[in-house]
Enzyme design. Structure first.
Site, PDB file in Angstrom:
ATOM      1  N   ARG A  18       0.846  -1.200   0.000  1.00 43.38           N
ATOM      2  CA  ARG A  18       0.000   0.000   0.000  1.00 43.38           C
ATOM      3  C   ARG A  18       0.877   1.244   0.000  1.00 43.38           C
ATOM      4  NH1 ARG A  18      -0.575  -2.035   5.066  1.00 43.38           N
ATOM      5  NH2 ARG A  18      -2.798  -2.515   5.181  1.00 43.38           N
ATOM      6  N   ASP A  39       5.807  -7.510   1.890  1.00 40.81           N
ATOM      7  CA  ASP A  39       5.102  -6.746   2.923  1.00 40.81           C
ATOM      8  C   ASP A  39       4.708  -7.686   4.057  1.00 40.81           C
ATOM      9  OD1 ASP A  39       3.501  -3.752   2.639  1.00 40.81           O
ATOM     10  OD2 ASP A  39       2.862  -5.079   4.275  1.00 40.81           O
ATOM     11  N   ASP A  60       8.933  -9.634   6.655  1.00 42.03           N
ATOM     12  CA  ASP A  60       9.122  -8.754   7.816  1.00 42.03           C
ATOM     13  C   ASP A  60      10.568  -8.281   7.740  1.00 42.03           C
ATOM     14  OD1 ASP A  60       9.500  -7.459  10.185  1.00 42.03           O
ATOM     15  OD2 ASP A  60       8.788  -9.068  11.478  1.00 42.03           O
ATOM     16  N   VAL A  61      10.746  -6.995   7.447  1.00 45.39           N
ATOM     17  CA  VAL A  61      12.113  -6.484   7.238  1.00 45.39           C
ATOM     18  C   VAL A  61      12.976  -6.592   8.493  1.00 45.39           C
ATOM     19  CG1 VAL A  61      11.498  -4.914   5.346  1.00 45.39           C
ATOM     20  CG2 VAL A  61      11.402  -4.081   7.714  1.00 45.39           C
ATOM     21  N   ASN A  87      11.562   0.691   1.801  1.00 51.83           N
ATOM     22  CA  ASN A  87      10.462   1.646   1.987  1.00 51.83           C
ATOM     23  C   ASN A  87       9.633   1.368   3.237  1.00 51.83           C
ATOM     24  OD1 ASN A  87       8.058   3.423   0.971  1.00 51.83           O
ATOM     25  ND2 ASN A  87       7.200   1.358   1.152  1.00 51.83           N
ATOM     26  N   TYR A 152      10.161   8.282  15.919  1.00 55.50           N
ATOM     27  CA  TYR A 152      10.158   8.184  14.453  1.00 55.50           C
ATOM     28  C   TYR A 152      11.250   9.087  13.866  1.00 55.50           C
ATOM     29  CZ  TYR A 152       8.321   8.625   9.648  1.00 55.50           C
ATOM     30  OH  TYR A 152       8.170   8.630   8.280  1.00 55.50           O
ATOM     31  N   LYS A 156      14.504   8.118  11.446  1.00 64.22           N
ATOM     32  CA  LYS A 156      14.733   8.669  10.099  1.00 64.22           C
ATOM     33  C   LYS A 156      16.068   9.422  10.010  1.00 64.22           C
ATOM     34  CE  LYS A 156      11.145   6.849   8.185  1.00 64.22           C
ATOM     35  NZ  LYS A 156      11.281   5.854   7.125  1.00 64.22           N
ATOM     36  N   VAL A 185       2.886  12.892   3.066  1.00 60.69           N
ATOM     37  CA  VAL A 185       2.373  12.169   1.901  1.00 60.69           C
ATOM     38  C   VAL A 185       1.023  11.564   2.291  1.00 60.69           C
ATOM     39  CG1 VAL A 185       2.897  10.426   0.145  1.00 60.69           C
ATOM     40  CG2 VAL A 185       4.764  11.593   1.330  1.00 60.69           C
ATOM     41  N   THR A 187      -1.027   9.022   2.804  1.00 59.32           N
ATOM     42  CA  THR A 187      -1.145   7.569   2.964  1.00 59.32           C
ATOM     43  C   THR A 187      -1.749   7.299   4.344  1.00 59.32           C
ATOM     44  OG1 THR A 187       0.975   7.277   4.063  1.00 59.32           O
ATOM     45  CG2 THR A 187       0.993   7.222   1.638  1.00 59.32           C
TER      46      THR A 187
HETATM   47  P1  NAD Z   1       1.889   2.941   4.741  1.00 62.69           P
HETATM   48  O1  NAD Z   1       1.509   2.623   6.122  1.00 62.69           O
HETATM   49  O2  NAD Z   1       0.850   3.430   3.799  1.00 62.69           O
HETATM   50  O3  NAD Z   1       2.636   1.698   4.045  1.00 62.69           O
HETATM   51  C1  NAD Z   1       3.722   1.063   4.679  1.00 62.69           C
HETATM   52  C2  NAD Z   1       3.732  -0.404   4.304  1.00 62.69           C
HETATM   53  O4  NAD Z   1       4.828  -1.020   5.007  1.00 62.69           O
HETATM   54  C3  NAD Z   1       2.452  -1.148   4.741  1.00 62.69           C
HETATM   55  O5  NAD Z   1       1.909  -1.889   3.677  1.00 62.69           O
HETATM   56  C4  NAD Z   1       2.921  -2.050   5.876  1.00 62.69           C
HETATM   57  O6  NAD Z   1       2.174  -3.275   5.972  1.00 62.69           O
HETATM   58  C5  NAD Z   1       4.382  -2.282   5.487  1.00 62.69           C
HETATM   59  N1  NAD Z   1       5.182  -2.726   6.637  1.00 62.69           N
HETATM   60  C6  NAD Z   1       5.102  -2.311   7.921  1.00 62.69           C
HETATM   61  N2  NAD Z   1       5.962  -2.989   8.686  1.00 62.69           N
HETATM   62  C7  NAD Z   1       6.605  -3.866   7.876  1.00 62.69           C
HETATM   63  C8  NAD Z   1       7.602  -4.852   8.081  1.00 62.69           C
HETATM   64  N3  NAD Z   1       8.099  -5.098   9.308  1.00 62.69           N
HETATM   65  N4  NAD Z   1       8.060  -5.547   7.009  1.00 62.69           N
HETATM   66  C9  NAD Z   1       7.536  -5.341   5.782  1.00 62.69           C
HETATM   67  N5  NAD Z   1       6.559  -4.456   5.533  1.00 62.69           N
HETATM   68  C10 NAD Z   1       6.106  -3.718   6.565  1.00 62.69           C
HETATM   69  O7  NAD Z   1       3.074   4.040   4.877  1.00 62.69           O
HETATM   70  P2  NAD Z   1       3.723   4.989   3.758  1.00 62.69           P
HETATM   71  O8  NAD Z   1       3.299   6.370   4.033  1.00 62.69           O
HETATM   72  O9  NAD Z   1       3.525   4.418   2.410  1.00 62.69           O
HETATM   73  O10 NAD Z   1       5.250   4.883   4.205  1.00 62.69           O
HETATM   74  C11 NAD Z   1       6.267   4.296   3.401  1.00 62.69           C
HETATM   75  C12 NAD Z   1       7.598   4.897   3.827  1.00 62.69           C
HETATM   76  O11 NAD Z   1       7.610   6.311   3.578  1.00 62.69           O
HETATM   77  C13 NAD Z   1       7.905   4.730   5.325  1.00 62.69           C
HETATM   78  O12 NAD Z   1       9.266   4.424   5.502  1.00 62.69           O
HETATM   79  C14 NAD Z   1       7.597   6.104   5.880  1.00 62.69           C
HETATM   80  O13 NAD Z   1       8.305   6.359   7.069  1.00 62.69           O
HETATM   81  C15 NAD Z   1       8.028   6.991   4.729  1.00 62.69           C
HETATM   82  N6  NAD Z   1       7.440   8.334   4.743  1.00 62.69           N
HETATM   83  C16 NAD Z   1       6.094   8.496   4.747  1.00 62.69           C
HETATM   84  C17 NAD Z   1       5.574   9.789   4.794  1.00 62.69           C
HETATM   85  C18 NAD Z   1       4.098  10.063   4.832  1.00 62.69           C
HETATM   86  O14 NAD Z   1       3.691  11.212   5.147  1.00 62.69           O
HETATM   87  N7  NAD Z   1       3.233   9.107   4.494  1.00 62.69           N
HETATM   88  C19 NAD Z   1       6.441  10.911   4.815  1.00 62.69           C
HETATM   89  C20 NAD Z   1       7.805  10.677   4.809  1.00 62.69           C
HETATM   90  C21 NAD Z   1       8.311   9.397   4.765  1.00 62.69           C
END
Ligand code: NAD
Length: 277
Positions: A18, A39, A60-61, A87, A152, A156, A185, A187
């Site tokens: 997602r 994922d 699971d990363v 990611n 968090y 980062k 972003v 999400t």
């Molecule tokens: P999201 O929650 O929409 O998607 C994250 C995905 O990672 C999910 O499908 C989840 O199931 C998966 N995940 C969680 N733990 C996991 C694990 N242990 N192993 C494998 N998969 C796992 O989040 P997103 O907004 O798409 O975030 C993606 C990346 O972008 C993250 O690293 C987040 O920190 C970064 N980010 C997001 C934003 C934002 O505002 N959304 C801003 C800056 C950075």
């Protein structure tokens, strides 16, 4: 600068079920790459892969052996992985004093250890071929601390420092390392958190386009939107007291804690369940 052709390149994306990961997968597929998504939400990963037309597996990363198996299975199915996009990440929002130990440990395990494992495993597989690209998704919160997401932010900042260090160490490996710093972003991770004029949300597709451009051009550092780069540079050059004053003046010091509690609860409980797996 010569652009890398992505046709038939093998691209692995963690957290690809997602959000930003799914958008990155879609963009690379559109460009002709062969994509593997991993994922922790294995059912959604399968569903997303079915819709996009790519390979998927549970991942699971935070589990090093499982991560290695994911990369090797993806390589067996699609060919050696050319690009790894680290990611997967989680962002519980809470005052630090109220944060359970499990939340702190899980963020470190996924957002930091997972990125380190992924990068290490990618180097092991890419270095013998003398080519490859590792993209680590950090955040604007990896250049500027935000109240409500202290743990968090720590994770980062760690991703940013780690990627800079490993790029120096592996400079002669033929592998390119990129750090991506998205702002807000749209999400599930940021759902319910109010927009700020300085950090207006962008779509996951905008981040995906920037990641693809970084891989094509071999960029080392990418801000999304791009204007965040100079903002982070100026902010980072200020003394700590001035930074705190700027955050306060902009009303951005506790912004993360002003989210819609019900919407946040949906995300926090999904991430909380993942803690237990
Ligand atoms: P999201 O929650 O929409 O998607 C994250 C995905 O990672 C999910 O499908 C989840 O199931 C998966 N995940 C969680 N733990 C996991 C694990 N242990 N192993 C494998 N998969 C796992 O989040 P997103 O907004 O798409 O975030 C993606 C990346 O972008 C993250 O690293 C987040 O920190 C970064 N980010 C997001 C934003 C934002 O505002 N959304 C801003 C800056 C950075």
């Amino acid at each position: 600068m010569a652009k890398t052709n992505l046709t038939s390149r093998v691209v692995a994306v963690t957290g690809g079920a997602r959000g930003i990961g799914a958008a990155i997968a879609a963009a690379f597929i559109e460009a002709g790459a062969k994509v593997a998504i991993g994922d922790i939400d294995v059912h959604l990963a399968e569903k997303t892969a079915g819709a996009l037309g790519c390979w998927s597996a549970g991942l699971d990363v935070a589990d090093r052996a499982g991560f290695a198996e994911f990369l090797d299975s993806a390589a067996a199915a699609l060919g050696p992985v050319d690009v790894l996009i680290n990611n997967a990440g989680i962002m519980p929002v809470t005052p630090l004093v109220d944060e359970p130990a499990q939340s702190i440990q899980r963020q470190l395990a996924i957002n930091v250890t997972g990125v380190i494992y992924g990068t290490q495993l990618a180097i092991e597989r890419m270095a013998p071929r003398g080519t490859g690209h590792v993209v680590n998704i950090a955040s604007a919160a990896g250049r500027m601390g935000f109240g409500g997401v202290s743990t968090y932010s720590a994770t980062k900042f760690a991703v940013a420092g780690f990627t800079e260090a490993v790029a120096l160490e592996a400079a002669s490996s033929g592998i390119v390392f990129t750090t991506v710093y998205p702002g807000m972003v749209t999400t599930e991770l940021s759902a319910g958190i109010p927009d700020h004029w300085l950090m207006r949300s962008c779509s996951p597709e905008v981040v995906a386009a920037a990641v693809m451009d970084a891989v094509r051009r071999g960029r080392r550092s990418v801000y999304v939107p791009r204007r965040l780069g100079p903002v982070a540079a100026v902010y980072g050059a200020l003394p700590v007291r001035a930074r705190a004053a700027v955050m306060g003046l902009l009303g951005a010091d506790h912004r993360m804690l002003d989210g819609d509690a019900d919407i946040r609860q949906t995300y926090e409980s999904r991430v909380g369940k993942a803690h237990q797996t």
